[in-house]
Design an enzyme around this catalytic site. Structure first.
Site, PDB file in Angstrom:
ATOM      1  N   HIS A  87       0.838  -1.191   0.000  1.00 48.09           N
ATOM      2  CA  HIS A  87       0.000   0.000   0.000  1.00 48.09           C
ATOM      3  C   HIS A  87       0.877   1.247   0.000  1.00 48.09           C
ATOM      4  O   HIS A  87       2.062   1.185   0.349  1.00 48.09           O
ATOM      5  CB  HIS A  87      -0.898   0.015   1.235  1.00 48.09           C
ATOM      6  CG  HIS A  87      -0.120  -0.015   2.521  1.00 48.09           C
ATOM      7  ND1 HIS A  87       0.261  -1.199   3.117  1.00 48.09           N
ATOM      8  CD2 HIS A  87       0.385   0.977   3.292  1.00 48.09           C
ATOM      9  CE1 HIS A  87       0.949  -0.928   4.208  1.00 48.09           C
ATOM     10  NE2 HIS A  87       1.058   0.394   4.342  1.00 48.09           N
ATOM     11  N   HIS A 100       5.979   6.941  -1.230  1.00 47.46           N
ATOM     12  CA  HIS A 100       6.907   5.859  -1.535  1.00 47.46           C
ATOM     13  C   HIS A 100       6.267   4.558  -1.072  1.00 47.46           C
ATOM     14  O   HIS A 100       5.255   4.563  -0.365  1.00 47.46           O
ATOM     15  CB  HIS A 100       8.246   6.056  -0.822  1.00 47.46           C
ATOM     16  CG  HIS A 100       8.141   6.050   0.664  1.00 47.46           C
ATOM     17  ND1 HIS A 100       7.719   7.151   1.395  1.00 47.46           N
ATOM     18  CD2 HIS A 100       8.356   5.063   1.575  1.00 47.46           C
ATOM     19  CE1 HIS A 100       7.704   6.844   2.675  1.00 47.46           C
ATOM     20  NE2 HIS A 100       8.078   5.588   2.820  1.00 47.46           N
TER      21      HIS A 100
END
Length: 206
Positions: free
Chosen positions: A61, A148
């Site tokens: 995720h 990120h």
């Protein structure tokens, strides 16, 4: 540091469930990243020491906001905040590629994949999430999001820098696109290996 003395999360002893809000990756993106990680790990651990702590690849995720320990009576407001944020934004495209380490390549604590495109949209989505949380009664220090995808944690692992270098080389040409069309409220469950991420509410954008 031994294998049984890994750094503890600072909020581990606080009451409540560890919650966060994130964009989940679709299965095809997860499969591609699992193949990348597999290629990096196939060469073994440099020097034959301990490996870095790779995250579970079934729950990848992009984190938008980490709520931390959350008492049960705040879960419904958190769910409603996620729904409100999802209703305010529409789906967008994201591309994952390139890799790096925090805080430095020489002494990494975390290894990650970068975002080639979709950064502005992720930052704006995080801003909307923060606004809905504030409206629901949360108070927190607002920090700019640096999108990120965390793949591993390497605190105190001597081979961390070499594994990070290998990951950077493997991901240099990666340009993995997917449609970000959902956000969710997740619970981080620890114990018995890498943390598991249990979805409590996943909502379509728009």
């Amino acid at each position: 540091m031994t294998a049984d003395s890994r750094p503890r999360w600072p909020g581990a002893d606080l009451p409540g469930r560890r919650l966060f809000i994130a964009v989940p990756l679709p299965p095809e993106a997860t499969t591609a990243i699992a193949d990348l990680v597999g290629s990096v790990r196939a060469a073994g651990v440099p020097g034959g020491g301990r490996d870095v702590r790779w995250v579970r690849l079934d729950g990848l995720h992009l984190t938008l906001h980490f709520l931390g320990p959350t008492l049960d009576d705040r879960i419904v407001p958190a769910t409603e905040a996620v729904r409100a944020a999802a209703a305010a934004r529409t789906p967008f495209d994201v591309s994952i590629g390139g890799a790096g380490a925090f805080p430095s390549a020489g002494r990494p604590r975390a290894l990650w994949l970068g975002i080639r495109s979709g950064t502005e949209e992720l930052v704006e989505l995080a801003r909307v999430v923060d606004a809905t949380l504030v409206a629901a009664g949360w108070t927190f220090e607002q920090r700019p999001l640096s999108p990120h995808l965390t793949l591993a944690r390497s605190d105190g692992v001597p081979a961390g820098a070499a594994i990070g270098k290998r990951l950077v080389a493997a991901a240099a040409d990666m340009d993995l696109g997917f449609r970000a069309d959902r956000i969710g409220l997740f619970e981080s469950l620890t114990g018995g290996g890498p943390a598991r991420y249990e979805p409590l509410e996943v909502v379509a954008l728009g």
